[in-house]
Write a protein that holds these residues in place. Structure first.
Motif, mmCIF file in Angstrom:
data_model
loop_
_atom_site.group_PDB
_atom_site.id
_atom_site.type_symbol
_atom_site.label_atom_id
_atom_site.label_comp_id
_atom_site.label_asym_id
_atom_site.label_seq_id
_atom_site.Cartn_x
_atom_site.Cartn_y
_atom_site.Cartn_z
ATOM 1 N N THR A 1 1.835 2.232 3.758
ATOM 2 C CA THR A 1 0.577 2.064 3.023
ATOM 3 C C THR A 1 0.768 1.513 1.613
ATOM 4 O O THR A 1 -0.203 1.119 0.973
ATOM 5 C CB THR A 1 -0.151 3.422 2.914
ATOM 6 O OG1 THR A 1 0.707 4.374 2.265
ATOM 7 C CG2 THR A 1 -0.533 3.941 4.289
ATOM 8 N N ARG A 2 1.988 1.495 1.140
ATOM 9 C CA ARG A 2 2.261 0.975 -0.197
ATOM 10 C C ARG A 2 3.441 0.012 -0.125
ATOM 11 O O ARG A 2 4.454 0.323 0.513
ATOM 12 C CB ARG A 2 2.600 2.104 -1.187
ATOM 13 C CG ARG A 2 1.447 3.020 -1.487
ATOM 14 C CD ARG A 2 0.402 2.305 -2.341
ATOM 15 N NE ARG A 2 -0.681 3.200 -2.724
ATOM 16 C CZ ARG A 2 -1.740 3.473 -1.994
ATOM 17 N NH1 ARG A 2 -1.872 2.892 -0.820
ATOM 18 N NH2 ARG A 2 -2.659 4.307 -2.404
ATOM 19 N N PRO A 3 3.311 -1.142 -0.763
ATOM 20 C CA PRO A 3 2.119 -1.675 -1.439
ATOM 21 C C PRO A 3 1.077 -2.140 -0.422
ATOM 22 O O PRO A 3 1.269 -1.957 0.780
ATOM 23 C CB PRO A 3 2.682 -2.864 -2.233
ATOM 24 C CG PRO A 3 3.855 -3.314 -1.399
ATOM 25 C CD PRO A 3 4.451 -2.065 -0.812
ATOM 26 N N ASP A 4 -0.009 -2.726 -0.920
ATOM 27 C CA ASP A 4 -1.111 -3.143 -0.056
ATOM 28 C C ASP A 4 -0.729 -4.434 0.676
ATOM 29 O O ASP A 4 -1.260 -5.509 0.407
ATOM 30 C CB ASP A 4 -2.382 -3.341 -0.885
ATOM 31 C CG ASP A 4 -3.586 -3.617 0.007
ATOM 32 O OD1 ASP A 4 -3.441 -3.524 1.243
ATOM 33 O OD2 ASP A 4 -4.663 -3.926 -0.518
ATOM 34 N N LEU A 5 0.194 -4.304 1.605
ATOM 35 C CA LEU A 5 0.669 -5.480 2.328
ATOM 36 C C LEU A 5 -0.372 -6.007 3.305
ATOM 37 O O LEU A 5 -0.317 -7.165 3.704
ATOM 38 C CB LEU A 5 1.953 -5.142 3.089
ATOM 39 C CG LEU A 5 3.209 -4.937 2.234
ATOM 40 C CD1 LEU A 5 4.386 -4.574 3.125
ATOM 41 C CD2 LEU A 5 3.519 -6.193 1.438
ATOM 42 N N GLY A 6 -1.313 -5.163 3.707
ATOM 43 C CA GLY A 6 -2.337 -5.608 4.644
ATOM 44 C C GLY A 6 -3.116 -6.795 4.121
ATOM 45 O O GLY A 6 -3.184 -7.857 4.757
ATOM 46 N N ALA A 7 -3.691 -6.636 2.926
ATOM 47 C CA ALA A 7 -4.484 -7.710 2.319
ATOM 48 C C ALA A 7 -3.618 -8.912 1.973
ATOM 49 O O ALA A 7 -4.016 -10.061 2.165
ATOM 50 C CB ALA A 7 -5.196 -7.195 1.070
ATOM 51 N N ARG A 8 -2.415 -8.653 1.475
ATOM 52 C CA ARG A 8 -1.543 -9.757 1.080
ATOM 53 C C ARG A 8 -1.101 -10.583 2.292
ATOM 54 O O ARG A 8 -1.021 -11.805 2.224
ATOM 55 C CB ARG A 8 -0.309 -9.211 0.351
ATOM 56 C CG ARG A 8 -0.595 -8.366 -0.870
ATOM 57 C CD ARG A 8 -1.194 -9.171 -2.012
ATOM 58 N NE ARG A 8 -2.617 -9.415 -1.860
ATOM 59 C CZ ARG A 8 -3.553 -8.495 -2.107
ATOM 60 N NH1 ARG A 8 -3.217 -7.282 -2.510
ATOM 61 N NH2 ARG A 8 -4.840 -8.808 -1.971
ATOM 62 N N HIS B 1 -12.693 -10.781 -0.585
ATOM 63 C CA HIS B 1 -11.617 -10.717 0.403
ATOM 64 C C HIS B 1 -12.098 -11.127 1.793
ATOM 65 O O HIS B 1 -11.303 -11.612 2.606
ATOM 66 C CB HIS B 1 -11.049 -9.297 0.459
ATOM 67 C CG HIS B 1 -9.888 -9.147 1.401
ATOM 68 N ND1 HIS B 1 -8.698 -9.813 1.227
ATOM 69 C CD2 HIS B 1 -9.746 -8.419 2.550
ATOM 70 C CE1 HIS B 1 -7.862 -9.500 2.212
ATOM 71 N NE2 HIS B 1 -8.479 -8.670 3.030
ATOM 72 N N TRP C 1 0.453 -2.030 9.014
ATOM 73 C CA TRP C 1 -0.235 -1.436 7.860
ATOM 74 C C TRP C 1 -1.475 -0.673 8.297
ATOM 75 O O TRP C 1 -1.742 0.436 7.809
ATOM 76 C CB TRP C 1 -0.601 -2.546 6.872
ATOM 77 C CG TRP C 1 -1.215 -2.030 5.602
ATOM 78 C CD1 TRP C 1 -0.551 -1.565 4.493
ATOM 79 C CD2 TRP C 1 -2.606 -1.932 5.295
ATOM 80 N NE1 TRP C 1 -1.444 -1.191 3.522
ATOM 81 C CE2 TRP C 1 -2.721 -1.404 3.988
ATOM 82 C CE3 TRP C 1 -3.762 -2.251 5.998
ATOM 83 C CZ2 TRP C 1 -3.950 -1.178 3.386
ATOM 84 C CZ3 TRP C 1 -4.987 -2.025 5.390
ATOM 85 C CH2 TRP C 1 -5.077 -1.497 4.098
ATOM 86 N N HIS C 2 -2.245 -1.223 9.242
ATOM 87 C CA HIS C 2 -3.448 -0.543 9.723
ATOM 88 C C HIS C 2 -3.106 0.701 10.546
ATOM 89 O O HIS C 2 -3.917 1.632 10.621
ATOM 90 C CB HIS C 2 -4.297 -1.502 10.558
ATOM 91 C CG HIS C 2 -5.177 -2.390 9.733
ATOM 92 N ND1 HIS C 2 -6.335 -1.949 9.139
ATOM 93 C CD2 HIS C 2 -5.066 -3.700 9.399
ATOM 94 C CE1 HIS C 2 -6.908 -2.929 8.477
ATOM 95 N NE2 HIS C 2 -6.146 -4.016 8.607
#
Length: 250
Positions: free
Chosen positions: A37-44, A197, A31-32
């Motif tokens: 970039t979609r969905p926000d898998l980084g934060a999840r 976060h 993701w980084h």
């Protein structure tokens, strides 16, 4: 089921959780890099990683800590020895990239942020939490969570008391969730200015919630939790899995 079979099953579950953590990190890395970039898998996936870590620590160490200062210090030192080299490497690379003009964080213009980042303290200030290596907050929060794990074990053991006190552990979990909700509401209404976060106490609270869930899961498996049928049901599941595995291999 024999004691050795139970140990093998426990080891299998620990390895499975560790494998899920590796998958989560791989997704965060992708993701980084902008692979998706979609969905926000980084934060999840970061949240999922912390959840797996909390349950994993409960499975590994719940009931084994005596919670002494020496034990807490040794636990912190052991975790620091594993995490800090990774942090230092990424910090040096980020400084070099800044000097080359690849990133905006140049050490000569951000000395305070650089020193805080070097000592893994940048995550406590919203102005510096993404200094130099933007994802280093993850290692800082993870170190804090691991450092407090012996204390968490102590708190859960105290909540259980001398008898079958899993109901009090459920109450502890409920109160923790309520506190987390209050924090979200306060931040949403602007009453508290923190980044939920990344802010260490909030991330520690999330980690504690999943650690307690892991302890409750262990109690359920042993038939001592609020769900009295936990042990028979779990045994039936394990026997079914064992039989199907050996049946398919013959």
């Amino acid at each position: 089921m024999s004691e050795q079979a139970q140990v093998d099953i426990r080891r299998e579950r620990i390895n499975s959780l560790f494998g899920l953590k590796v998958v989560a990190l791989a997704i965060v890395f992708g993701w980084h890099l902008g692979v998706f970039t979609r969905p926000d898998l980084g934060a999840r996936m970061v949240e999922f990683f912390f959840a797996c870590s909390g349950v994993l620590e409960a499975m590994r160490h719940f009931g084994t800590y005596s919670y002494t200062l020496e034990e807490t210090y040794e636990n912190f030192k052991r975790r620091l020895a594993k995490i800090y080299p990774v942090h230092l490497l990424t910090f040096v690379l980020a400084v070099i990239l800044g000097q080359l003009g690849v990133t905006a964080w140049v050490f000569s213009r951000n000395k305070v942020a650089g020193v805080l980042s070097l000592f893994m303290l940048q995550v406590w200030d919203a102005r510096t939490m993404f200094a130099f290596n933007g994802v280093s907050w993850f290692l800082c929060d993870l170190l804090i969570c691991y450092a407090f794990t012996p204390f968490m074990s102590y708190v859960v053991q105290r909540a259980r008391g001398k008898g079958d006190g899993w109901q009090r552990v459920w109450l502890l979990l409920t109160l923790t969730i309520a506190l987390r909700v209050v924090i979200d509401i306060a931040v949403g209404h602007g009453a508290v200015a923190i980044a939920v976060h990344t802010f260490p106490p909030v991330r520690l609270l999330d980690y504690f919630m999943v650690y307690v869930c892991g302890c409750l899961l262990l109690g359920w498996r042993e038939g001592r939790g609020p769900v009295r049928l936990g042990r028979p049901v779990q045994t039936a599941i394990e026997v079914t899995r064992f039989s199907s595995t050996h049946g398919s291999s013959t």
